[in-house]
Design an enzyme around this catalytic site. Structure first.
Site, PDB file in Angstrom:
ATOM      1  N   HIS A   1      33.408  25.063  50.795  1.00 56.31           N
ATOM      2  CA  HIS A   1      33.508  26.026  49.699  1.00 56.31           C
ATOM      3  C   HIS A   1      34.852  25.736  49.035  1.00 56.31           C
ATOM      4  O   HIS A   1      35.884  26.275  49.417  1.00 56.31           O
ATOM      5  CB  HIS A   1      33.444  27.458  50.233  1.00 56.31           C
ATOM      6  CG  HIS A   1      33.772  28.491  49.195  1.00 56.31           C
ATOM      7  ND1 HIS A   1      33.022  28.671  48.058  1.00 56.31           N
ATOM      8  CD2 HIS A   1      34.785  29.385  49.112  1.00 56.31           C
ATOM      9  CE1 HIS A   1      33.564  29.633  47.325  1.00 56.31           C
ATOM     10  NE2 HIS A   1      34.634  30.080  47.948  1.00 56.31           N
TER      11      HIS A   1
ATOM     12  N   ARG B   1      22.203  28.283  40.637  1.00 58.76           N
ATOM     13  CA  ARG B   1      20.825  28.661  40.293  1.00 58.76           C
ATOM     14  C   ARG B   1      20.795  29.476  38.998  1.00 58.76           C
ATOM     15  O   ARG B   1      19.899  29.322  38.169  1.00 58.76           O
ATOM     16  CB  ARG B   1      20.190  29.439  41.443  1.00 58.76           C
ATOM     17  CG  ARG B   1      19.986  28.562  42.668  1.00 58.76           C
ATOM     18  CD  ARG B   1      19.556  29.371  43.858  1.00 58.76           C
ATOM     19  NE  ARG B   1      18.177  29.794  43.786  1.00 58.76           N
ATOM     20  CZ  ARG B   1      17.659  30.786  44.514  1.00 58.76           C
ATOM     21  NH1 ARG B   1      18.430  31.456  45.356  1.00 58.76           N
ATOM     22  NH2 ARG B   1      16.396  31.110  44.401  1.00 58.76           N
TER      23      ARG B   1
ATOM     24  N   ARG C   1      48.556  24.927  50.509  1.00 61.20           N
ATOM     25  CA  ARG C   1      47.304  25.475  51.009  1.00 61.20           C
ATOM     26  C   ARG C   1      47.368  25.592  52.535  1.00 61.20           C
ATOM     27  O   ARG C   1      46.881  26.552  53.118  1.00 61.20           O
ATOM     28  CB  ARG C   1      46.183  24.521  50.579  1.00 61.20           C
ATOM     29  CG  ARG C   1      44.864  25.179  50.415  1.00 61.20           C
ATOM     30  CD  ARG C   1      43.931  24.292  49.625  1.00 61.20           C
ATOM     31  NE  ARG C   1      42.569  24.597  49.993  1.00 61.20           N
ATOM     32  CZ  ARG C   1      41.873  23.901  50.862  1.00 61.20           C
ATOM     33  NH1 ARG C   1      42.401  22.867  51.466  1.00 61.20           N
ATOM     34  NH2 ARG C   1      40.636  24.243  51.138  1.00 61.20           N
TER      35      ARG C   1
ATOM     36  N   GLN D   1      48.114  33.347  48.112  1.00 62.77           N
ATOM     37  CA  GLN D   1      49.086  32.249  48.077  1.00 62.77           C
ATOM     38  C   GLN D   1      50.393  32.709  47.437  1.00 62.77           C
ATOM     39  O   GLN D   1      50.377  33.336  46.387  1.00 62.77           O
ATOM     40  CB  GLN D   1      48.496  31.096  47.268  1.00 62.77           C
ATOM     41  CG  GLN D   1      49.047  29.758  47.651  1.00 62.77           C
ATOM     42  CD  GLN D   1      47.993  28.663  47.477  1.00 62.77           C
ATOM     43  OE1 GLN D   1      46.845  28.932  47.110  1.00 62.77           O
ATOM     44  NE2 GLN D   1      48.369  27.441  47.727  1.00 62.77           N
TER      45      GLN D   1
ATOM     46  N   ASP E   1      35.532  27.920  55.279  1.00 60.27           N
ATOM     47  CA  ASP E   1      34.979  27.035  56.321  1.00 60.27           C
ATOM     48  C   ASP E   1      35.961  26.913  57.494  1.00 60.27           C
ATOM     49  O   ASP E   1      35.571  26.927  58.650  1.00 60.27           O
ATOM     50  CB  ASP E   1      34.682  25.641  55.737  1.00 60.27           C
ATOM     51  CG  ASP E   1      33.739  25.728  54.553  1.00 60.27           C
ATOM     52  OD1 ASP E   1      32.560  26.004  54.767  1.00 60.27           O
ATOM     53  OD2 ASP E   1      34.207  25.574  53.398  1.00 60.27           O
TER      54      ASP E   1
ATOM     55  N   PRO F   1      40.560  29.719  53.256  1.00 63.14           N
ATOM     56  CA  PRO F   1      39.441  28.819  53.002  1.00 63.14           C
ATOM     57  C   PRO F   1      38.347  29.061  54.048  1.00 63.14           C
ATOM     58  O   PRO F   1      38.585  28.865  55.236  1.00 63.14           O
ATOM     59  CB  PRO F   1      40.058  27.424  53.124  1.00 63.14           C
ATOM     60  CG  PRO F   1      41.317  27.608  53.890  1.00 63.14           C
ATOM     61  CD  PRO F   1      41.760  29.017  53.754  1.00 63.14           C
TER      62      PRO F   1
ATOM     63  N   ALA G   1      34.548  35.892  55.312  1.00 66.18           N
ATOM     64  CA  ALA G   1      34.623  35.578  53.876  1.00 66.18           C
ATOM     65  C   ALA G   1      36.019  35.080  53.486  1.00 66.18           C
ATOM     66  O   ALA G   1      36.186  34.472  52.430  1.00 66.18           O
ATOM     67  CB  ALA G   1      34.261  36.803  53.047  1.00 66.18           C
TER      68      ALA G   1
HETATM   69  P1  NAD Z   1      43.177  41.520  49.002  1.00 69.64           P
HETATM   70  O1  NAD Z   1      44.613  41.142  49.070  1.00 69.64           O
HETATM   71  O2  NAD Z   1      42.700  42.437  47.932  1.00 69.64           O
HETATM   72  O3  NAD Z   1      42.735  42.151  50.412  1.00 69.64           O
HETATM   73  C1  NAD Z   1      43.128  41.635  51.642  1.00 69.64           C
HETATM   74  C2  NAD Z   1      43.157  42.793  52.621  1.00 69.64           C
HETATM   75  O4  NAD Z   1      43.449  42.258  53.920  1.00 69.64           O
HETATM   76  C3  NAD Z   1      44.240  43.825  52.291  1.00 69.64           C
HETATM   77  O5  NAD Z   1      43.673  45.116  52.226  1.00 69.64           O
HETATM   78  C4  NAD Z   1      45.211  43.691  53.467  1.00 69.64           C
HETATM   79  O6  NAD Z   1      45.871  44.907  53.807  1.00 69.64           O
HETATM   80  C5  NAD Z   1      44.277  43.215  54.567  1.00 69.64           C
HETATM   81  N1  NAD Z   1      45.004  42.604  55.682  1.00 69.64           N
HETATM   82  C6  NAD Z   1      46.052  41.733  55.617  1.00 69.64           C
HETATM   83  N2  NAD Z   1      46.483  41.461  56.870  1.00 69.64           N
HETATM   84  C7  NAD Z   1      45.686  42.145  57.719  1.00 69.64           C
HETATM   85  C8  NAD Z   1      45.641  42.257  59.139  1.00 69.64           C
HETATM   86  N3  NAD Z   1      46.502  41.604  59.940  1.00 69.64           N
HETATM   87  N4  NAD Z   1      44.715  43.064  59.673  1.00 69.64           N
HETATM   88  C9  NAD Z   1      43.834  43.745  58.892  1.00 69.64           C
HETATM   89  N5  NAD Z   1      43.835  43.676  57.555  1.00 69.64           N
HETATM   90  C10 NAD Z   1      44.744  42.876  56.970  1.00 69.64           C
HETATM   91  O7  NAD Z   1      42.373  40.138  48.945  1.00 69.64           O
HETATM   92  P2  NAD Z   1      40.872  39.955  48.459  1.00 69.64           P
HETATM   93  O8  NAD Z   1      40.841  39.662  47.008  1.00 69.64           O
HETATM   94  O9  NAD Z   1      40.052  41.063  49.000  1.00 69.64           O
HETATM   95  O10 NAD Z   1      40.477  38.590  49.199  1.00 69.64           O
HETATM   96  C11 NAD Z   1      40.279  38.562  50.600  1.00 69.64           C
HETATM   97  C12 NAD Z   1      39.934  37.158  51.033  1.00 69.64           C
HETATM   98  O11 NAD Z   1      38.652  36.787  50.530  1.00 69.64           O
HETATM   99  C13 NAD Z   1      40.918  36.102  50.515  1.00 69.64           C
HETATM  100  O12 NAD Z   1      41.162  35.160  51.550  1.00 69.64           O
HETATM  101  C14 NAD Z   1      40.151  35.446  49.392  1.00 69.64           C
HETATM  102  O13 NAD Z   1      40.572  34.148  49.125  1.00 69.64           O
HETATM  103  C15 NAD Z   1      38.753  35.477  49.972  1.00 69.64           C
HETATM  104  N6  NAD Z   1      37.657  35.218  49.022  1.00 69.64           N
HETATM  105  C16 NAD Z   1      36.621  34.509  49.492  1.00 69.64           C
HETATM  106  C17 NAD Z   1      35.573  34.171  48.673  1.00 69.64           C
HETATM  107  C18 NAD Z   1      34.446  33.333  49.232  1.00 69.64           C
HETATM  108  O14 NAD Z   1      33.593  32.839  48.473  1.00 69.64           O
HETATM  109  N7  NAD Z   1      34.367  33.162  50.520  1.00 69.64           N
HETATM  110  C19 NAD Z   1      35.553  34.605  47.334  1.00 69.64           C
HETATM  111  C20 NAD Z   1      36.609  35.375  46.873  1.00 69.64           C
HETATM  112  C21 NAD Z   1      37.676  35.659  47.733  1.00 69.64           C
END
Ligand code: NAD
Length: 318
Positions: free
Chosen positions: A174, A152, A87, A81, A122, A120, A117
């Site tokens: 989520h 848990r 959002r 963000q 979902d 957001p 993953a």
């Molecule tokens: P990050 O910024 O460390 O990594 C994101 C990666 O995506 C970077 O390496 C970037 O180069 C790559 N990227 C961006 N655009 C791209 C494209 N067009 N093609 C290919 N790769 C591309 O972020 P992070 O901390 O690894 O988080 C990643 C995602 O996971 C975020 O959306 C975060 O919110 C989410 N997340 C989800 C959960 C969950 O419970 N589902 C938990 C934590 C984080």
């Protein structure tokens, strides 16, 4: 030969990759990122650890063509963000990113399971389904798997029990509207409300505190260290294993409801049977009316957000 392609080698993606290597999850792991140099560096770094591991996994930086014979494509690519950004604006940017990824993955001839993953989660899972045109069951998000594990763990602490003996789920989006249907939680085989009678020091207030704690865990961790990644990395591994080993495990992944609770189209965290074909069956819970109301509100919120997105393309069959 089990093969996974990971798209997005940031903190979450690489936490998954590191966990996958340590758990000997698959035979081949391909790393893809828009930042190709980073993907190459990450592959190199992991490979240097192979001599100390119990796996002979083949790990390399690749391209979307490598998805053609993959079992799973894990999507962790995304942007964070920006200050002042809503959002929805963030979501719109992540939609644009997924447009550049999902199309080429499908064009490679990929016929496996998408495991999403990116947050957001979902909505991003529903977007992946829409962009790919894949069958519903073959597109899964991590949903509330991590939240369920957190719950848990905390209940285990409270009852001084192994978290694996606590049976219950965090369901819904989520995010802020997720919740615990307490009527469905059992401590071993015993409903939690009955078990609380034997533990008079644990009351409903305590449980609500745990639920709040789970809901806010990500905020707390982000405040403390900037991002969350180890927990979700392990959660992705868990879901991927259920797929690769054809486990028929029940996990709170984000999957399409397809008629459960009288609802369709929405992707949301709910206990689901996961096997080699993906999320093959929703387990519809017999919740209390108040719990069902919360679940439906969470669905409505997700539907509203999804409907506000601008796809800029003809809407394919949903
Ligand atoms: P990050 O910024 O460390 O990594 C994101 C990666 O995506 C970077 O390496 C970037 O180069 C790559 N990227 C961006 N655009 C791209 C494209 N067009 N093609 C290919 N790769 C591309 O972020 P992070 O901390 O690894 O988080 C990643 C995602 O996971 C975020 O959306 C975060 O919110 C989410 N997340 C989800 C959960 C969950 O419970 N589902 C938990 C934590 C984080």
């Amino acid at each position: 030969m089990k093969k996974i392609v990971l798209v997005g080698t940031g903190m979450v993606g690489m936490s998954f990759a590191y966990a996958a290597m340590n758990q000997n999850l698959c035979d081949e792991l391909v790393l893809c990122d828009i930042n190709e140099k980073r993907a190459r560096g990450e592959a190199q770094d992991l490979n240097h650890g192979l001599a100390f591991s119990k796996t002979s996994m083949k790990i390399y930086a690749g391209s979307y063509d490598d998805c053609s014979d993959a079992d799973i494509v894990v999507l962790c690519a995304g942007v964070g963000q920006k200050p002042g950004e809503t959002r929805l604006q963030l979501l719109q940017r992540n939609l644009e990113i997924f447009k550049t990824i999902v199309g080429p993955v499908v064009e490679s001839g990929f016929d496996g399971i998408f495991l999403v993953a990116t947050n957001p989660v979902d909505i991003m899972t529903r977007i992946t389904r829409k962009l790919s045109g894949f069958p519903n069951s073959k597109v899964i998000g991590t949903g509330t798997t991590l939240d369920t594990a957190r719950m848990r763990y905390l209940l285990g602490e409270e009852f001084k029990l192994d978290p694996r003996s606590i049976h219950g789920y965090v369901i819904g989006e989520h995010g802020d509207s997720e919740f615990v249907p307490w009527s469905q939680v059992t401590i071993g085989p015993k409903p939690i409300r009955d078990e609380m009678m034997d533990n008079p020091n644990i009351n409903m207030e305590e449980l609500t505190g745990i639920e709040e704690n789970v809901r806010h865990a990500a905020y707390e961790i982000i405040e403390a260290k900037g991002a969350t990644y180890y927990g979700i990395g392990m959660a992705i591994c868990r879901v991927a294993r259920a797929i690769l080993q054809d486990e028929n495990s029940i996990l709170t992944v984000s999957a399409r409801l397809c008629g459960a609770y009288g609802l369709d189209k929405v992707y949301i965290g709910n206990p689901c049977v996961v096997n080699k074909d993906g999320a093959v069956r929703q387990i519809e819970l017999s919740m209390m009316n108040t719990e069902l109301k919360k679940f439906k509100e969470s669905c409505e919120l997700l539907n509203k957000t999804f409907s506000e997105l601008d796809f800029g393309i003809e809407k394919k069959d949903e």
